[in-house]
Design an enzyme around this catalytic site. Structure first.
Site, PDB file in Angstrom:
ATOM      1  N   ILE A   1     -38.677 -54.663 -14.402  1.00  0.00           N
ATOM      2  CA  ILE A   1     -38.799 -53.208 -14.385  1.00  0.00           C
ATOM      3  C   ILE A   1     -37.627 -52.566 -13.644  1.00  0.00           C
ATOM      4  CG2 ILE A   1     -40.240 -53.200 -12.302  1.00  0.00           C
ATOM      5  CD1 ILE A   1     -41.737 -50.857 -13.448  1.00  0.00           C
ATOM      6  N   GLU A   2     -37.106 -53.290 -12.619  1.00  0.00           N
ATOM      7  CA  GLU A   2     -35.962 -52.759 -11.867  1.00  0.00           C
ATOM      8  C   GLU A   2     -34.695 -52.773 -12.711  1.00  0.00           C
ATOM      9  OE1 GLU A   2     -38.903 -54.572  -9.036  1.00  0.00           O
ATOM     10  OE2 GLU A   2     -37.840 -55.276 -10.833  1.00  0.00           O
TER      11      GLU A   2
ATOM     12  N   CYS B   1     -45.922 -47.646 -10.231  1.00  0.00           N
ATOM     13  CA  CYS B   1     -45.238 -46.726 -11.142  1.00  0.00           C
ATOM     14  C   CYS B   1     -44.272 -45.782 -10.432  1.00  0.00           C
ATOM     15  CB  CYS B   1     -46.251 -45.918 -11.952  1.00  0.00           C
ATOM     16  SG  CYS B   1     -47.454 -45.022 -10.991  1.00  0.00           S
TER      17      CYS B   1
ATOM     18  N   SER C   1     -53.650 -63.275 -18.474  1.00  0.00           N
ATOM     19  CA  SER C   1     -53.901 -62.240 -19.467  1.00  0.00           C
ATOM     20  C   SER C   1     -55.031 -61.299 -19.046  1.00  0.00           C
ATOM     21  CB  SER C   1     -54.222 -62.895 -20.814  1.00  0.00           C
ATOM     22  OG  SER C   1     -54.280 -61.936 -21.835  1.00  0.00           O
TER      23      SER C   1
END
Length: 380
Positions: free
Chosen positions: A61-62, A83, A365
């Site tokens: 994500i970074e 987030c 999952s």
């Protein structure tokens, strides 16, 4: 994962972690996933195998630039990470769905998340949910948060408390489907200890001793623990495990517990039969480690569990193995765990993905049905 909805009022969704795009489909929302994001190469191979037309970003994500995110112009984020990185977007998403393990609700990260959501003008609702609340015989307790911009209304009255059922179930006795304490196994896995624990053995650790009322009945289980399991198996609102099992065949032989595991861990196993209405959480160590990674299936239903364990400790190792073998214990197959997670029949794995890798992915999952209902709540 990133995606776009085909409704002009809902342009796109963003997905992260090892989640499944079918959660959107099951929620009856017309949406298109425009990108999937994960650094796990095995997870990415499986995702690409099932969703070949979806763009896949193998990065953290970074590692996603602000320009890349802004170009997607998404309406929804479904993810496991915090987030905060999205607060710098030119256009905030309308919807957020976040998942984490139980315990996140008391963490400083959660407090920071909620603080950020409030500052950005979101209202939110938190949950601690297990598939059992939807009648699925598998305990997998997880933290969820759904959030939407203040201009959007929830279809239910949001509360300041963490809900342990879906809003339409709160009127019922919430304790009915609550995960039994002591039976839920979370994904934080500790490898088994080397020593074999004997039943009814004395312990120097007072915290591990049982009172007279809680002494072991058999198989290292107290009367209270056995009662919890019996209550779960008598709950007719939960499906039986047999509804999720594969047909027996020659290929099933690879899933039977080896003799060494039977002798060493028999008293620590959570054993279920096809007619049971419960199973413990399957972790990423399932099939590789034995203790605390998930239930095992007793395929010889005509054999009484108690009769096997009552006197087995008095036998020689060879006789003990013969008696334990009468239970015909095996691991749940990856396909069966996928069934319990709500993955449809058409979901599959590339041939080169090993059984161990499949167990690891399934252990990380989510339950498709739980997430799909949360998406419906979020957008309804």
């Amino acid at each position: 994962m990133f995606g776009k909805k085909r409704d002009p009022s809902f342009t796109s969704a963003v997905w992260y972690s090892q989640q499944d795009s079918r959660e959107i489909k099951k929620s009856c929302i017309s949406a298109e996933v425009v990108a999937a994001v994960d650094v796990n190469t095995v997870a990415n191979e499986v995702y690409k195998y099932n969703f070949p037309s979806t763009p896949l970003w193998a990065k953290t994500i970074e590692g996603i630039t602000l320009a890349e995110l802004n170009r997607l112009s998404f309406d929804m984020i479904l993810m496991s990470p915090p987030c905060q990185p999205f607060t710098r977007l030119q256009r905030l998403p309308k919807y957020i769905l976040l998942e984490n393990v139980k315990g996140f609700e008391t963490s400083s990260a959660r407090n920071k998340l909620v603080e950020t959501l409030k500052k950005c003008g979101f209202k939110y609702q938190e949950f601690l949910l297990s598939p059992t609340c939807l009648g699925i015989p598998n305990s997998r307790l997880r933290y969820f948060l759904i959030a939407k911009l203040q201009s959007e209304l929830f279809s239910f009255q949001a509360s300041g408390q963490i809900l342990e059922n879906f809003p339409d179930q709160e009127a019922k006795a919430s304790v009915k489907h609550r995960v039994a304490e002591g039976l839920e196994k979370e994904s934080s896995f500790t490898p088994p200890k080397e020593e074999h624990i004997e039943p009814n053995s004395d312990s120097d650790d007072s915290s591990g001793q049982c009172s007279q009322k809680e002494e072991f009945i058999f198989k290292l289980e107290t009367a209270k623990e056995m009662e919890k399991k019996q209550n779960q198996d008598s709950d007719l609102s939960i499906q039986m495990l047999k509804d999720f099992l594969e047909k027996d065949g020659e290929e099933m032989s690879q899933f039977f517990l080896p003799p060494k595991a039977l002798l060493r861990y028999a008293f620590l196993l959570d054993i279920v039969t096809p007619s049971c209405r419960r199973s413990t959480c399957f972790t990423k160590g399932y099939g590789h480690y034995v203790e605390g990674t998930g239930s095992v299936l007793q395929t010889a239903e005509d054999v009484q569990l108690e009769s096997v364990f009552k006197s087995v400790e008095m036998l020689s190792e060879e006789e003990k193995l013969m008696k334990l073998s009468t239970l015909k214990l095996r691991y749940f197959t990856p396909r069966e765990i996928a069934n319990l997670h709500g993955f449809p029949p058409e979901f599959g794995f590339p041939d080169k993905i090993t059984v161990k890798q499949r167990y690891r992915l399934l252990g990380n999952s989510l339950n498709v049905h739980v997430v799909a209902k949360l998406i419906s709540l979020l957008t309804g």
